[in-house]
Design an enzyme around this catalytic site. Structure first.
Site, PDB file in Angstrom:
ATOM      1  N   CYS A  90       0.808  -1.217   0.000  1.00 30.25           N
ATOM      2  CA  CYS A  90       0.000   0.000   0.000  1.00 30.25           C
ATOM      3  C   CYS A  90       0.838   1.262   0.000  1.00 30.25           C
ATOM      4  CB  CYS A  90      -0.935  -0.003   1.210  1.00 30.25           C
ATOM      5  SG  CYS A  90      -2.244  -1.253   1.089  1.00 30.25           S
TER       6      CYS A  90
ATOM      7  N   LYS B 295       0.569   3.495  -3.153  1.00 24.40           N
ATOM      8  CA  LYS B 295      -0.652   4.231  -3.475  1.00 24.40           C
ATOM      9  C   LYS B 295      -0.330   5.627  -3.998  1.00 24.40           C
ATOM     10  CE  LYS B 295      -4.331   2.459  -0.459  1.00 24.40           C
ATOM     11  NZ  LYS B 295      -5.269   2.840   0.618  1.00 24.40           N
TER      12      LYS B 295
ATOM     13  N   ASP C 137     -14.547   6.735   2.007  1.00 21.89           N
ATOM     14  CA  ASP C 137     -14.667   5.573   2.886  1.00 21.89           C
ATOM     15  C   ASP C 137     -14.000   4.356   2.243  1.00 21.89           C
ATOM     16  OD1 ASP C 137     -15.516   4.152   5.177  1.00 21.89           O
ATOM     17  OD2 ASP C 137     -17.358   5.331   5.248  1.00 21.89           O
ATOM     18  N   ASP C 138     -14.035   3.219   2.947  1.00 21.04           N
ATOM     19  CA  ASP C 138     -13.255   2.063   2.538  1.00 21.04           C
ATOM     20  C   ASP C 138     -13.867   1.272   1.386  1.00 21.04           C
ATOM     21  OD1 ASP C 138     -11.024   2.090   4.549  1.00 21.04           O
ATOM     22  OD2 ASP C 138     -12.741   2.086   5.906  1.00 21.04           O
TER      23      ASP C 138
ATOM     24  N   ASP D 170      -8.804  -3.822  -4.473  1.00 22.48           N
ATOM     25  CA  ASP D 170      -7.497  -3.406  -3.986  1.00 22.48           C
ATOM     26  C   ASP D 170      -6.433  -4.312  -4.595  1.00 22.48           C
ATOM     27  OD1 ASP D 170      -5.346  -2.353  -2.374  1.00 22.48           O
ATOM     28  OD2 ASP D 170      -6.857  -1.740  -0.928  1.00 22.48           O
TER      29      ASP D 170
ATOM     30  N   GLY E 129     -11.483 -13.936 -12.523  1.00 24.97           N
ATOM     31  CA  GLY E 129     -10.840 -12.635 -12.396  1.00 24.97           C
ATOM     32  C   GLY E 129     -10.350 -12.131 -13.734  1.00 24.97           C
ATOM     33  N   HIS E 130      -9.273 -11.354 -13.696  1.00 28.84           N
ATOM     34  CA  HIS E 130      -8.749 -10.733 -14.909  1.00 28.84           C
ATOM     35  C   HIS E 130      -7.247 -10.596 -14.779  1.00 28.84           C
ATOM     36  CE1 HIS E 130      -8.875  -8.393 -18.588  1.00 28.84           C
ATOM     37  NE2 HIS E 130      -8.180  -7.429 -17.996  1.00 28.84           N
ATOM     38  N   SER E 131      -6.529 -10.745 -15.891  1.00 34.28           N
ATOM     39  CA  SER E 131      -5.077 -10.615 -15.893  1.00 34.28           C
ATOM     40  C   SER E 131      -4.624  -9.817 -17.103  1.00 34.28           C
ATOM     41  CB  SER E 131      -4.414 -12.003 -15.909  1.00 34.28           C
ATOM     42  OG  SER E 131      -4.757 -12.697 -17.103  1.00 34.28           O
TER      43      SER E 131
END
Length: 333
Positions: free
Chosen positions: A16, A19, A52-53, A70, A141-143
């Site tokens: 993180c 970021k 917010d989260d 994330d 998912g995605h790649s």
């Protein structure tokens, strides 16, 4: 891990701490608030307004959908551990809203001509194991082919819309608790530079915030956020600003991972931690605390704990919320 390559050497940042700085990010998204879609399903309860989260949409009277994503570059060299840390971090945003994760999708960026796919498989295995322990489906998912390795999750969860944890519901007179120690950023920075492995830091980063969120809801807490890339001070600033209060922090009560202070003294400070402090400084009274401690309080965490406006068993109280003081959101004591 069968491959001895150090994953942290293939990325400019880590976890993180990579970021986009909070001040720059807020400037980018400022024009996106207040835009209502045409014929939208459900009621948006939590969106961009207070940073917010996660986003929350009411589905019906007692169910709300929680959505978040994330992902980040390697924070440790071990591929399996990185997958576990990234998945734990992504799920945390759902817990920070008082929800429970239901389904997640992998997000993978991989330098396919540089790093073997056996390592990517270990990353995905780590993420899958964490989702399994959280009772969360992991479904595809995605790649993309990416110059830097990146991994994370897009997560959807459910919550009771009448029992959310949000960052704008803090009120004066309530204590502040922290469920995980700080110092992960400086230890991860040291790991990237030296290859030293910090077992306690990995254990902290792979501990789900599920139990803490359940305890917070059981205690009737309504205000919370998780502490990640913007550091304790950055996330606390957002919470106090959104709630219209000032946070008084007892700096001596804040817990740290072993070795964090020594690593800071040795110069292993992520650039993100310094940027966090620069962003918060105009809004805070930091005079009572030395610069070293202030930097640790701003340290960019990866998969940190919950910051709660209230008390739960096992979490140290590190301060309290009071009425707004001289326009400051944070006062260190």
């Amino acid at each position: 891990m069968s491959d001895e390559r150090r994953l942290t050497q293939y990325a400019h940042g880590g976890g993180c701490a990579c970021k986009i700085p909070p001040g720059e990010l807020e400037a980018v998204v400022r024009g996106l608030t207040g835009r209502a879609p045409v014929s939208a399903e459900g009621e948006l309860l939590v969106g961009l307004d207070d940073g917010d989260d996660a986003a929350v949409v009411r589905i019906d009277g007692d169910r709300a959908l929680v959505a978040t994503t994330d992902f980040f570059t390697p924070v440790v060299d071990d591929a399996y551990d990185w997958g576990r840390i990234a998945a734990t971090n992504a799920l945390s945003d759902v817990y920070a809203m008082g929800g429970r994760p239901i389904v997640a999708l992998n997000l993978l960026g991989w330098p396919r001509e540089v790093l073997p796919f056996e390592l990517a498989a270990e990353v995905l295995r780590g993420g899958a194991d964490v989702c399994g322990s959280a009772g969360c489906h992991l479904a595809g998912g995605h790649s993309v082919d990416d110059p830097e390795p990146k991994y994370g999750l897009a997560v959807t969860g459910l919550a009771d819309p009448n029992r959310l944890l949000r960052n704008d519901s803090g009120r004066a007179g309530v204590p502040l608790s922290l469920t995980k120690p700080l110092g992960l950023g400086v230890l991860n920075n040291r790991h990237k530079a030296t290859g030293e492995r910090f077992e306690e830091a990995i254990e902290v980063m792979t501990t789900l915030n599920a139990a803490a969120a359940e305890a917070a809801l059981a205690a009737g807490i309504t205000c919370a956020t998780d502490v990640t890339g913007f550091g304790l001070l950055g996330h606390l600033h957002k919470l106090a600003r959104a709630s219209g209060v000032t946070a008084i922090i007892d700096s001596a009560a804040v817990p740290y991972v072993d070795g964090a202070r020594a690593s800071l003294r040795d110069g292993y400070v992520p650039g993100g931690s310094r940027r966090n402090l620069d962003w918060v400084r105009p809004h805070a009274d930091l005079d009572a605390v030395d610069e070293e401690t202030t930097l640790l309080l701003a340290d960019a965490q990866t998969s940190g704990g919950l910051l709660l406006a209230g008390e739960i068993p096992g979490a140290p109280v590190i301060g309290e919320l009071v009425p707004r003081v001289d326009g400051k959101t944070i006062v260190l004591a």
